[in-house]
Design a protein around this motif. Structure first.
Motif, PDB file in Angstrom:
ATOM      1  N   LEU A 235       0.843  -1.178   0.000  1.00 31.01           N
ATOM      2  CA  LEU A 235       0.000   0.000   0.000  1.00 31.01           C
ATOM      3  C   LEU A 235       0.887   1.239   0.000  1.00 31.01           C
ATOM      4  N   LEU A 237       0.561   5.420   0.101  1.00 30.62           N
ATOM      5  CA  LEU A 237      -0.449   6.428   0.366  1.00 30.62           C
ATOM      6  C   LEU A 237       0.125   7.683   1.005  1.00 30.62           C
ATOM      7  N   TYR A 254      -7.393   9.882   2.686  1.00 33.71           N
ATOM      8  CA  TYR A 254      -6.386   8.845   2.451  1.00 33.71           C
ATOM      9  C   TYR A 254      -6.221   8.709   0.930  1.00 33.71           C
ATOM     10  N   HIS A 256      -4.524   6.971  -2.036  1.00 32.96           N
ATOM     11  CA  HIS A 256      -3.829   5.719  -2.350  1.00 32.96           C
ATOM     12  C   HIS A 256      -3.244   5.760  -3.764  1.00 32.96           C
ATOM     13  N   CYS A 262       4.165   7.762  -5.094  1.00 34.95           N
ATOM     14  CA  CYS A 262       2.830   8.372  -4.982  1.00 34.95           C
ATOM     15  C   CYS A 262       2.564   9.336  -6.141  1.00 34.95           C
TER      16      CYS A 262
END
Length: 440
Positions: A235, A237, A254, A256, A262
């Motif tokens: 993940l 984020l 949040y 993602h 990112c």
């Protein structure tokens, strides 16, 4: 001072040599300020870098082999406690690790693990070096702090694999996320009062970190991630929280992504609700226990893969059936969350928070570490005992973060205008790690 699940309080100093050998120090403490040492471990072994990780983009996989692990106790209490752990939980070869009543000898080094004699008494300490199986070196440029100076300073950071939040899982867990980065001894973030203290320490002289004032919990305001965060189970984020202290309500964004910088968004979650009055943690000194209730949430899919997943979800389980499209936000409160994204509403989480000021007097907020297995801390017994990477208060953040409304990753540019923050090729990893051998 690092906080690991348990909680454990420690500092680390790792040296990597050109012949692939390494020597690592781990210094453990009784307190969350790392001023009262308990014991130190000196770890020797060999590290072999392999290939780019197929699981965690931007990381390099590695194999390691431990040659020796030794322990030095810094008090009779520490010696008695560790000896009892080993004598009670270890196999036959370790049952007599230290005879009962043995007097503490300052500076004495006791062998916990030896590859030569095939003795390993480390399991009782929850000790493993699986963090070395996932490696990432990043570099970026920090502006010089003095007004009369121009230009920037190179900063190199070493990211190693995360530690499982469940003690019993540590010994066989293979990391897919990272711990907070270690600083290069040569090219580190400035100022760094702890860097030199930890670098000059050894197993007989553990680092004693400078005194830091305990701050009262002040949640009110806006807090934002300072970099792209990597969580276990791949993940990536960034986070943005707003706390309204007058009525104890909160909002969270949040963001993602599918990549470790990112830059490739997948979906955004907006959540809101209220939180309880905090009480001091009985488990993690310096921490504050709170309960957060999530009552509303909205989701914005940002790529076609997420759109397809949400549109193919079970009818009534995630917003309006087959109505999702990229860039369009949808309220998932009426469907009590979104089963496809693991969101359940209403929902209560039992949290651990801490606020600090960094060496530049900026306010930092530490939120409890998420369970490694991907579950939620939805009961008091699952409350975290360690922290995620800190958020920075927007009012005290550098200009690029105070204007960071969209929370898209802001890589600093180098002289050619290209991104300076990047994963280094595997061939350079050990070369960069050699910089740990010197101090400027």
């Amino acid at each position: 001072c690092e906080v690991r699940p348990g909680p454990e309080f420690l500092t680390r100093s790792y040296l990597f040599y050109a012949n692939r050998l390494f020597k690592a120090y781990q210094f453990y403490y009784w307190d969350p300020s790392c001023r009262d040492p308990s014991y130190s471990l000196v770890i020797k072994g060999k590290l072999r870098l392999r290939q780019a990780s197929w699981i965690t983009r931007g990381a390099t996989e590695a194999d390691y082999h431990l040659h020796k692990v030794g322990i030095v106790f810094h008090s009779q209490k520490a010696m008695r406690e560790v000896a009892s752990w080993i004598n009670q939980t270890s196999g036959e070869g370790c049952s007599g690790f230290l005879p009962p009543g043995r007097t503490w000898a300052p500076g004495a080094l006791y062998e916990l693990l030896s590859a030569k004699t095939e003795r390993d008494c480390t399991a009782a300490l929850g000790f493993a070096m699986h963090e070395l199986s996932l490696v990432r070196v990043e570099k970026h440029y920090q502006p010089l702090l003095q007004p009369q100076q121009s230009g920037s300073r190179l900063v190199e950071e070493l990211y190693l694999g995360d530690i499982h939040t469940e003690w019993v899982e540590r010994l066989h867990y293979r990391p897919t996320g990272y711990q907070r980065p270690m600083q290069s001894a040569v090219h580190h973030v400035h100022p760094c009062p702890a860097c030199g203290i930890i670098y000059r320490a050894d197993e007989h002289h553990p680092p004693i970190l400078p005194v830091r004032a305990q701050l009262p919990m002040q949640l009110s305001g806006s807090w934002v991630s300072t970099h792209c965060e990597v969580r276990p189970a791949v993940l990536f984020l960034t986070r943005y929280f707003i706390f309204h202290g007058n009525n104890h309500t909160w909002e969270g964004y949040y963001y993602h992504y599918s990549d470790p910088l990112c830059k490739e968004p997948t979906f955004t979650i907006y959540a809101s609700g209220h939180y309880t009055q905090g009480i001091p943690s009985s488990k993690v000194r310096g921490g504050t226990e709170l309960a957060f209730k999530v009552t509303q949430a909205r989701v914005t899919p940002m790529d076609q893969v997420t759109v397809m997943m949400l549109n193919s979800s079970e009818p009534g389980s995630c917003g309006l059936t087959s109505s999702w499209s990229a860039g369009v936000e949808q309220d998932i409160t009426p469907t009590n969350g979104c089963l496809a994204l693991g969101i359940k509403l209403p929902h209560t989480e039992y949290e651990l928070f801490k606020t600090e000021q960094d060496v530049k007097d900026r306010s930092l907020l530490y939120v409890g570490e998420r369970p490694t297995d991907g579950s939620s801390p939805d009961s008091p017994d699952k409350r975290p005992t360690s922290y995620q990477a800190p958020l920075i208060q927007c009012a005290g953040a550098p200009e690029e973060f105070s204007n960071y409304v969209s929370l898209k990753y802001l890589g600093k540019k180098d002289a050619n205008g290209s991104e300076a923050l990047k994963s280094l090729p595997v061939a350079f990893l050990l070369f960069i790690a050699l910089l740990f051998l010197r101090w400027d």
